[in-house]
Scaffold this motif. Structure first.
Motif, PDB file in Angstrom:
ATOM      1  N   GLY A 116       0.826  -1.218   0.000  1.00 56.34           N
ATOM      2  CA  GLY A 116       0.000   0.000   0.000  1.00 56.34           C
ATOM      3  C   GLY A 116       0.851   1.255   0.000  1.00 56.34           C
ATOM      4  O   GLY A 116       0.492   2.271   0.603  1.00 56.34           O
ATOM      5  N   ILE A 157      -4.278  10.499  11.775  1.00 50.39           N
ATOM      6  CA  ILE A 157      -3.149  10.913  10.938  1.00 50.39           C
ATOM      7  C   ILE A 157      -3.650  11.837   9.824  1.00 50.39           C
ATOM      8  O   ILE A 157      -4.635  11.520   9.133  1.00 50.39           O
ATOM      9  N   LYS A 205      -8.743  -4.449  12.683  1.00 48.47           N
ATOM     10  CA  LYS A 205      -7.513  -3.889  13.262  1.00 48.47           C
ATOM     11  C   LYS A 205      -7.210  -4.528  14.621  1.00 48.47           C
ATOM     12  O   LYS A 205      -6.042  -4.725  14.970  1.00 48.47           O
ATOM     13  N   SER A 249      -2.014  -7.288  -5.347  1.00 45.18           N
ATOM     14  CA  SER A 249      -2.902  -7.156  -4.198  1.00 45.18           C
ATOM     15  C   SER A 249      -2.232  -7.897  -3.056  1.00 45.18           C
ATOM     16  O   SER A 249      -1.840  -9.063  -3.209  1.00 45.18           O
ATOM     17  N   SER A 250      -2.122  -7.240  -1.925  1.00 49.26           N
ATOM     18  CA  SER A 250      -1.439  -7.858  -0.781  1.00 49.26           C
ATOM     19  C   SER A 250      -2.216  -9.064  -0.253  1.00 49.26           C
ATOM     20  O   SER A 250      -1.678  -9.866   0.501  1.00 49.26           O
ATOM     21  N   GLY A 278      -2.779   6.843  15.347  1.00 46.25           N
ATOM     22  CA  GLY A 278      -3.969   7.551  15.817  1.00 46.25           C
ATOM     23  C   GLY A 278      -4.599   8.297  14.651  1.00 46.25           C
ATOM     24  O   GLY A 278      -4.797   7.732  13.578  1.00 46.25           O
ATOM     25  N   ASN A 282       1.131  -2.584   5.281  1.00 48.46           N
ATOM     26  CA  ASN A 282       0.503  -1.274   5.487  1.00 48.46           C
ATOM     27  C   ASN A 282      -0.818  -1.123   4.729  1.00 48.46           C
ATOM     28  O   ASN A 282      -1.674  -0.336   5.147  1.00 48.46           O
ATOM     29  N   ALA A 289      -1.685  -1.458  12.275  1.00 51.41           N
ATOM     30  CA  ALA A 289      -3.005  -1.650  12.887  1.00 51.41           C
ATOM     31  C   ALA A 289      -3.695  -0.289  12.931  1.00 51.41           C
ATOM     32  O   ALA A 289      -3.677   0.466  11.954  1.00 51.41           O
ATOM     33  N   TYR A 321     -13.896  -2.315   9.963  1.00 53.68           N
ATOM     34  CA  TYR A 321     -12.536  -1.762  10.119  1.00 53.68           C
ATOM     35  C   TYR A 321     -11.948  -2.033  11.510  1.00 53.68           C
ATOM     36  O   TYR A 321     -10.855  -2.600  11.620  1.00 53.68           O
ATOM     37  N   ILE A 371       0.114   7.002   3.969  1.00 49.56           N
ATOM     38  CA  ILE A 371       1.162   6.720   4.957  1.00 49.56           C
ATOM     39  C   ILE A 371       2.272   5.839   4.371  1.00 49.56           C
ATOM     40  O   ILE A 371       3.456   6.037   4.650  1.00 49.56           O
ATOM     41  N   ASP A 390       1.767  -2.042  -4.475  1.00 46.79           N
ATOM     42  CA  ASP A 390       0.422  -1.475  -4.411  1.00 46.79           C
ATOM     43  C   ASP A 390      -0.444  -2.123  -5.485  1.00 46.79           C
ATOM     44  O   ASP A 390       0.068  -2.571  -6.522  1.00 46.79           O
ATOM     45  N   ASP A 400      -3.361  12.422   6.822  1.00 47.61           N
ATOM     46  CA  ASP A 400      -2.917  11.864   5.536  1.00 47.61           C
ATOM     47  C   ASP A 400      -3.831  10.695   5.171  1.00 47.61           C
ATOM     48  O   ASP A 400      -4.626  10.240   5.995  1.00 47.61           O
ATOM     49  N   GLY A 401      -3.679  10.211   3.971  1.00 48.85           N
ATOM     50  CA  GLY A 401      -4.324   8.976   3.544  1.00 48.85           C
ATOM     51  C   GLY A 401      -5.830   8.965   3.750  1.00 48.85           C
ATOM     52  O   GLY A 401      -6.526   9.934   3.449  1.00 48.85           O
ATOM     53  N   MET A 402      -6.334   7.871   4.300  1.00 43.74           N
ATOM     54  CA  MET A 402      -7.776   7.670   4.402  1.00 43.74           C
ATOM     55  C   MET A 402      -8.462   8.658   5.340  1.00 43.74           C
ATOM     56  O   MET A 402      -9.685   8.774   5.316  1.00 43.74           O
ATOM     57  N   SER A 403      -7.701   9.365   6.171  1.00 45.25           N
ATOM     58  CA  SER A 403      -8.303  10.368   7.058  1.00 45.25           C
ATOM     59  C   SER A 403      -8.487  11.719   6.373  1.00 45.25           C
ATOM     60  O   SER A 403      -9.135  12.609   6.928  1.00 45.25           O
ATOM     61  N   HIS A 406       0.091   5.347  -2.024  1.00 46.08           N
ATOM     62  CA  HIS A 406      -0.607   6.543  -1.520  1.00 46.08           C
ATOM     63  C   HIS A 406      -0.449   6.609   0.003  1.00 46.08           C
ATOM     64  O   HIS A 406      -0.193   5.598   0.657  1.00 46.08           O
TER      65      HIS A 406
END
Ligand SMILES: NC(=O)c1ccc[n+]([C@@H]2O[C@H](COP(=O)([O-])OP(=O)(O)OC[C@H]3O[C@@H](n4cnc5c(N)ncnc54)[C@H](O)[C@@H]3O)[C@@H](O)[C@H]2O)c1
Length: 252
Positions: free
Chosen positions: A5, A173, A144, A51-52, A171, A74, A126, A140, A10, A29, A175-178, A8
């Motif tokens: 991953g 972050i 985790k 794909s992981s 926590g 990740n 996680a 989700y 993190i 990725d 960036d990314g999905m947040s 993009h």
């Protein structure tokens, strides 16, 4: 080091920090274009499209790169919405990437390291959602929590062979999905103000923790879940009202 991953968010920063620390980096990725672009921006990096969660694709990536000293699970996804409206397809896709992907990647690299008689380090990303569930995030949080436990299981089974396995629980972050969540200025300011360290986390905060866990300095750290959240997950009781006899106490 291979980072899943890493096209993009993190993962990009983990790949950058790894390259800065002298690792040859595999940028794995499912998004081939992103993997390519990030790998091209780093000094000694290889794009790996896979794909992981797909064991044969992960094997092909390992054949192309060689067995790495470090593997970072990740890649992760979230599907927001109330649990009562969560479809089985959404549930399964989150379990597939977050949990099955962590197992598949870890198992593939562990098999090779064991067969080659080499030491290694695996870090699973996680989340604090694995400790304190976030509402309306479906599978989700459960995945985790499972990643934290899978990390411990990997550590006890593979530790004797010289493979250390740890997790990092980010926590909030910036960036990314947040990113879409934090686009709301009120949400952003409130989350920052409620964090004991009084700021949002960065991808660099997570990357530094991951690289430390992979380093010799962490050689006796195994099966640990390193929470990197500015203290957020410890604030659960801070929002609970208490009688004035406690909170109004004169401590001199
Ligand atoms: N951003 C945060 O606030 C935050 C907080 C806690 C934990 N995390 C965790 O950090 C990790 C990275 O998240 P992010 O915020 O950077 O998300 P992101 O969506 O920005 O990046 C995820 C990357 O994973 C890739 N990916 C998705 N499915 C894949 C698959 N099957 N195989 C390979 N790659 C795949 C995507 O293409 C993308 O490049 C995730 O495990 C996430 O759960 C993020």
């Amino acid at each position: 080091m291979i980072v899943t991953g890493a096209g993009h968010g993190i993962g990009v920063q983990i790949a950058r920090q790894a390259a800065a620390d002298g690792y040859r980096v595999g940028v794995l990725d499912i998004d081939a274009e992103a993997a390519d672009q990030i790998a091209r921006s780093l000094p000694d990096a290889v794009p790996l499209m896979a794909s992981s969660a797909d064991a044969s694709a992960v094997e092909a990536a390992l054949n192309a790169f060689g067995t790495p000293d470090a593997w970072v699970n990740n890649a992760g996804i979230v599907r927001f919405g109330p649990l009562v409206d969560h479809s089985e397809q959404e549930w399964r896709s989150v379990v597939e990437v977050n949990l099955t992907g962590t197992f598949v990647g870890g198992r593939s690299v562990a098999r090779r390291l064991i067969a080659e008689g080499r030491k290694g380090s695996i870090v699973n990303i996680a989340s604090i959602n694995g400790i304190a569930p976030g509402p309306n995030s479906g599978a989700y949080s459960p995945t985790k929590a499972a990643v934290i436990q899978l990390t411990r299981q990997m550590a006890i089974e593979w530790g004797p062979t010289g493979i250390r396995v740890n997790s990092v629980a980010p926590g909030i972050i910036d960036d990314g999905m947040s990113t879409p969540v934090l686009a709301d200025p009120h949400v952003r300011a409130t989350r920052s103000a409620r964090t004991p360290s009084r700021r949002l986390g960065t991808a660099a905060d997570i990357a530094k923790a991951v690289l430390w866990l992979c380093s010799e300095d962490a050689e006796y750290v195994n099966g640990h879940n390193l929470v990197v959240d500015g203290g957020v997950v410890s604030t659960v009781l801070a929002g609970m009202p208490r009688p004035a006899s406690i909170d109004g106490i004169d401590r001199g």
